[in-house]
Each structure stands twice: as structure tokens, then as C-alpha cells.
Design a protein around this motif. Structure first.
Motif, mmCIF file in Angstrom:
data_model
loop_
_atom_site.group_PDB
_atom_site.id
_atom_site.type_symbol
_atom_site.label_atom_id
_atom_site.label_comp_id
_atom_site.label_asym_id
_atom_site.label_seq_id
_atom_site.Cartn_x
_atom_site.Cartn_y
_atom_site.Cartn_z
ATOM 1 N N ALA A 97 62.156 -52.232 -26.146
ATOM 2 C CA ALA A 97 63.342 -51.399 -26.374
ATOM 3 C C ALA A 97 62.971 -49.931 -26.546
ATOM 4 O O ALA A 97 63.704 -49.043 -26.102
ATOM 5 C CB ALA A 97 64.097 -51.902 -27.598
ATOM 6 N N VAL A 98 61.837 -49.662 -27.177
ATOM 7 C CA VAL A 98 61.387 -48.273 -27.315
ATOM 8 C C VAL A 98 61.117 -47.671 -25.933
ATOM 9 O O VAL A 98 61.482 -46.527 -25.644
ATOM 10 C CB VAL A 98 60.135 -48.185 -28.209
ATOM 11 N N LEU A 103 62.527 -43.818 -21.593
ATOM 12 C CA LEU A 103 62.893 -43.499 -20.211
ATOM 13 C C LEU A 103 64.302 -42.921 -20.123
ATOM 14 O O LEU A 103 64.574 -42.049 -19.286
ATOM 15 C CB LEU A 103 62.764 -44.759 -19.345
ATOM 16 N N GLU A 104 65.187 -43.395 -21.004
ATOM 17 C CA GLU A 104 66.523 -42.788 -21.054
ATOM 18 C C GLU A 104 66.421 -41.341 -21.517
ATOM 19 O O GLU A 104 67.059 -40.446 -20.945
ATOM 20 C CB GLU A 104 67.411 -43.577 -22.009
ATOM 21 N N GLN A 105 65.612 -41.101 -22.550
ATOM 22 C CA GLN A 105 65.443 -39.746 -23.077
ATOM 23 C C GLN A 105 64.884 -38.810 -22.020
ATOM 24 O O GLN A 105 65.230 -37.620 -21.981
ATOM 25 C CB GLN A 105 64.506 -39.791 -24.299
ATOM 26 N N ALA A 106 64.022 -39.350 -21.156
ATOM 27 C CA ALA A 106 63.418 -38.548 -20.093
ATOM 28 C C ALA A 106 64.345 -38.359 -18.899
ATOM 29 O O ALA A 106 63.976 -37.675 -17.930
ATOM 30 C CB ALA A 106 62.114 -39.202 -19.630
ATOM 31 N N HIS A 288 59.798 -42.179 -39.397
ATOM 32 C CA HIS A 288 58.728 -41.263 -39.772
ATOM 33 C C HIS A 288 57.882 -40.803 -38.582
ATOM 34 O O HIS A 288 56.781 -40.289 -38.771
ATOM 35 C CB HIS A 288 57.853 -41.909 -40.846
ATOM 36 N N GLY A 289 58.395 -40.978 -37.389
ATOM 37 C CA GLY A 289 57.761 -40.432 -36.206
ATOM 38 C C GLY A 289 56.488 -41.147 -35.796
ATOM 39 O O GLY A 289 56.237 -42.253 -36.236
ATOM 40 N N LEU A 294 59.455 -40.846 -29.786
ATOM 41 C CA LEU A 294 60.889 -40.808 -29.580
ATOM 42 C C LEU A 294 61.485 -39.808 -30.558
ATOM 43 O O LEU A 294 61.158 -39.848 -31.750
ATOM 44 C CB LEU A 294 61.494 -42.195 -29.818
ATOM 45 N N PRO A 295 62.342 -38.901 -30.093
ATOM 46 C CA PRO A 295 62.960 -37.951 -31.024
ATOM 47 C C PRO A 295 63.719 -38.685 -32.124
ATOM 48 O O PRO A 295 64.378 -39.691 -31.864
ATOM 49 C CB PRO A 295 63.912 -37.148 -30.127
#
Length: 477
Positions: A97-98, A103-106, A288-289, A294-295
Motif C-alpha cells: 500500500a505504501v 506512485l500516486e504521489q509521484a 514519524h517519517g 511518503l509526505p
């Protein structure tokens, strides 16, 4: 506006993970729960004392406690420890899922895109209901694509090396069918997540396992996480055991599966990992990144949409995670199981705590998933308890000043000898007590105040948290 409480109720709430307590303060809060968790785990393990259990407790960004019970290998009497490698089965799905969100974010895909746009082989799946639209990526990710859980028969699909998993998947598609109209109801589907992984690989232009390694494992520091056993982890892989109803213990089935591979079941269940590595993923899920994976805003938004997976609305499924309720206690995460291994990864974003639990046994008298939920429940309760600590009063001088709240209201922060106070306008003062270097709680009622510094000697803002809401106030003098 009579009290600090009144200030908070008109402010839009932020996700708790974005303004969480420092790891230091949160660690202090959960520390009193650890002896009880240890006793609880030891008692559960003692029900059969077969194999091992390894547990990790995550508070904020840190693995604050880990302990193992029993043997990673019964024959050699090798004890399990934090370096022991376990299989985690379906906890692989959150990693897939990540990749989808990355890929959606990109801009490489949209969640509403039909799967066949990138992976036309999905058309080989039979039984598409009349009048149905092709399933989308979002439907695959949320288990609403209508696909059956597995192919109709085993055939050659259930074993085979990771290097051939996509070929194995494609060969299984004609033996797979739709059980429901896509988009109409939840149905847990392992082959659905395998199709999702293959589709994402096509979009990315690189193998699924390569993407996960370079875009998820490595940025998170998951140095001992693999999709198959290699020489670097072989000596630490726990032997898997299956206990049947008669109590007979079998280690051959798990060993064979580990050696031969799981066929098409890679994006939905092939990861090997350790408690330290898995805890890093939990910290990421808590918010916590690092943002390079992922943003934060994209990750946060993924927890806003959940599909009901039970008729009593006691459970649901989101983008690669389960959402569950036990009476008034709600939590998210995933569990998994393969031959000889079970695993649980659960967390509470509002409380900013999580638990990882691995066991190298299927069957037996132990209930590892229930144990993981019990542990998380204790952590959440402990995280709510304020615990004052000693603080050099002069250190507080860096926070003394005036801070402007939304609407122009000003809050004064003062020190009177060894005591610290906040005061809004002409209202009463409220004493705040330290529970960390930057974190304080209001003595009179349930609210928290955290100070943010720019690395210098003075605070630049403060954050008030109360009732799940957060208010930011900039320092003005």
C-alpha cells in the motif's frame, strides 16, 4: 473565554501524530506499563512454551522495549532475541500500500485508475458480473474489488521462487474468479493484493521487490528485511513450527515453504524481518517519517478512509491496514500468518504507540494476536497518564514570554521560583508541570503544552493539545 479549554474547542483538530509528545516524554509515560506487559507475555507463552515470541513496544519514533521468550530453534536450543528473523505473512500488504501511495504521489497513477490500464492480464480472471465496471487500484487496495480470496485450486501457484512470482501469478489468473460486483462489498483477497503488486511494478517500471527495497526498506533503515532468505540473515531465521490438534509439532512444512518460496504470494505475504526493523515501519505509520518515503500529509490522509469489513461495524479495512474495535478501544494495523509463523503489528495514532509481536509457531495454546491487542491496550492507557519529572527551573526561562493564539488572544508563560504557569488575558493562572525537556501538562485539567525551539536558546512557539485537538501559538515577545 473562561479557561484554556475554551480556547481549544474552536480550533480545527490536527492528527495527533503531527504534534506528538517527544519520544522522551512518551517513553516515560509507557514505562510503568512495561513490567505488566512482560508478565502478561510470559504467562501467555508459558501456556505451551513452544518455539518463541518476540515483542517490541514503540512509543513515538522509538523502539522503547523489546523482549524475546523461548527458542528460535528447539533442536539447537538457540534462544530468540531481537536479531531473530521471522516471517510476517500478510503484514507485507501495508508495504504494498505504501508503494501505491508513493506512485500516486509521484503522479504515475490515480487510485481510481482501472487495473487493466496497466495490467491487462487481469482480464483473464473469470466470472465478471454482468454490467460491472473493471476493478480499480483503490478497490484492490481496500479489498473491495470483488475478487475471490485465492485461485480455485492450488495447482502450481502456491510455491515457487520470488524471482518467478509474477509469472506464477499470471498463470493463476485463469483459475481465479470474481465473487462479487467490484466496489459493492468487502472480501479479503490475497490474490487481489498480488495483482496490485504486479500492477504497481508495471507502473514503476522496476520489479516490485526492487522498489520496496530501494524506496521503503532502505530509507526506513530496515537493513535486515528480505523477501527471501539470503546468507546475510540465514543464521538468524527462526525455525517455524506447526502444532496440530493432537499436539504433534511439525517443522518440515515451514522449512519447505521457506526454501521453495510462496509462488504468487509475494506482495501479499513474503517478507522476513526483525523486531527492530518492523518497529521502524510502525514509527513510520505513526507519522514519524521520513518524509522521503511518503509526505506526512499523504500518509495521514490514508487513515481517513475505511471500508467496513464486518456487519457490526467492529472492523474495517483501509489502504493496506485493518481498523478494529474492542469495546471502546480502537486501533489500526495488520496481522499475518504463514506456515510456522504468525505476526501482529498494531498501533494507535492518537496515542502515538504501537506493538510488534512475532511467533514462530502456528497452532498451540498461545493466542499471540490477542496478546498483541492486550499489550497495545495497556500502552494506550499508560500513554494517557501524565508523569511529572524534575527540571532545572532556569531551563524554563527559555520558554518564558508571550504567545499569540488564534484570534489574537495572548497567553503569558511565566516562572515563579520553582513553579511554571500559563495565563490567558485576565483569567486565572494555570500551573504546568514538566514531563520532558519541552513537554508540560496543565495541573488543573487534562491539557498539554509543548514548546518548540529553533535550535537556539528561546522557544519560537508553543502547542496546546487537548481532547484530540491542537492549537499553535507563535511567540511574540
Amino acid at each position: 473565554m473562561r479557561t484554556l479549554t475554551r480556547l481549544c474547542v474552536h480550533v480545527v483538530a490536527l492528527l495527533a501524530a503531527t504534534t506528538a509528545l517527544s519520544a522522551q516524554a512518551l517513553g516515560r509515560r509507557v514505562e510503568p506499563a512495561l513490567p505488566g506487559i512482560d508478565s502478561l507475555a510470559a504467562a501467555e507463552f508459558a501456556k505451551d512454551s513452544i518455539g518463541s515470541i518476540t515483542i517490541g513496544v514503540v512509543a513515538g519514533s522509538d523502539l522503547v522495549w523489546t523482549k524475546s521468550y523461548g527458542f528460535a530453534n528447539r533442536a539447537t536450543r538457540k534462544l530468540a532475541d531481537r536479531n531473530t528473523v521471522y516471517r510476517i505473512g500478510s503484514i507485507t500488504k501495508p508495504f504494498t500500500a505504501v508503494m501505491l501511495m508513493q506512485l500516486e504521489q509521484a503522479g504515475k497513477l490515480r487510485l481510481a485508475d482501472p487495473v487493466e490500464k496497466f495490467f491487462p492480464e487481469v482480464r483473464q480472471v473469470g466470472g465478471m458480473p454482468s454490467g460491472a465496471s473493471p476493478p480499480t487500484l483503490l478497490q484492490l487496495a481496500t479489498m473491495t474489488a470483488g475478487l475471490a480470496r485465492e485461485p480455485r485450486e492450488e495447482g502450481p501457484f502456491w510455491s515457487g521462487p520470488v524471482s518467478k512470482w509474477e509469472e506464477t501469478l499470471i498463470s493463476a489468473l485463469p483459475h481465479t474468479s470474481y465473487a462479487y460486483m467490484p466496489g459493492t462489498r468487502f472480501l479479503y483477497s490475497n490474490i487481489g493484493y498480488a495483482i496490485l503488486g504486479a500492477t504497481l511494478s508495471r507502473v514503476a517500471g522496476v520489479p516490485y521487490t526492487t522498489w520496496e527495497r530501494t524506496h521503503v526498506f532502505e530509507p526506513l533503515g530496515m537493513k535486515r528485511t528480505r523477501f527471501e532468505i539470503d546468507p546475510s540473515i540465514a543464521a538468524d531465521v527462526a525455525t517455524g513450527y506447526d502444532v496440530n490438534r493432537e499436539g504433534t509439532i511439525d517443522s518440515l512444512t515451514a522449512a519447505k515453504e521457506g526454501r521453495d518460496g510462496r509462488g504468487y504470494k509475494v506482495p501479499n505475504g513474503a517478507i522476513f524481518t526483525t523486531v527492530d526493523d518492523m518497529s521502524r515501519f510502525v514509527a513510520f505509520e505513526l507519522g514519524h517519517g521520513p518524509a522521503s518515503v511518503l509526505p506526512p500529509a499523504r500518509l495521514d490522509s490514508s487513515f481517513g478512509g475505511i471500508v467496513a469489513s464486518s456487519s457490526d461495524l467492529g472492523s474495517g479495512y483501509g489502504l493496506g491496514f485493518m481498523a478494529m474495535r474492542r469495546q471502546a478501544f480502537t486501533f489500526t494495523g495488520h496481522n499475518g500468518g504463514v506456515a510456522g509463523y504468525v505476526a501482529s503489528m498494531y498501533f494507535s495514532r492518537p496515542a502515538d504507540v504501537g506493538v510488534v509481536l512475532f511467533r514462530n509457531v502456528t497452532g498451540g495454546k498461545v493466542s499471540p494476536d490477542r496478546l498483541a491487542v492486550d499489550i497495545l491496550s495497556r500502552l494506550v492507557e499508560s500513554s494517557k497518564q501524565h508523569r511529572a519529572v524534575a527540571m532545572d527551573a532556569k531551563t524554563f526561562d527559555a520558554y518564558v514570554g508571550r504567545y499569540q493564539l488564534p484570534g489574537g488572544v495572548v497567553m503569558a508563560v511565566t516562572r515563579e521560583n520553582e513553579r511554571f504557569f500559563t495565563q490567558v488575558g485576565g483569567q486565572p493562572k494555570f500551573e504546568i508541570l514538566p514531563e520532558g525537556d519541552h513537554d508540560f501538562f496543565v495541573k488543573a485539567f487534562d491539557a498539554q503544552v509543548s514548546f518548540v525551539t529553533d535550535g537556539g536558546s528561546k522557544a519560537t512557539e508553543l502547542i496546546i493539545r487537548q481532547g484530540g485537538e491542537s492549537v499553535h501559538a507563535k511567540r511574540i515577545e
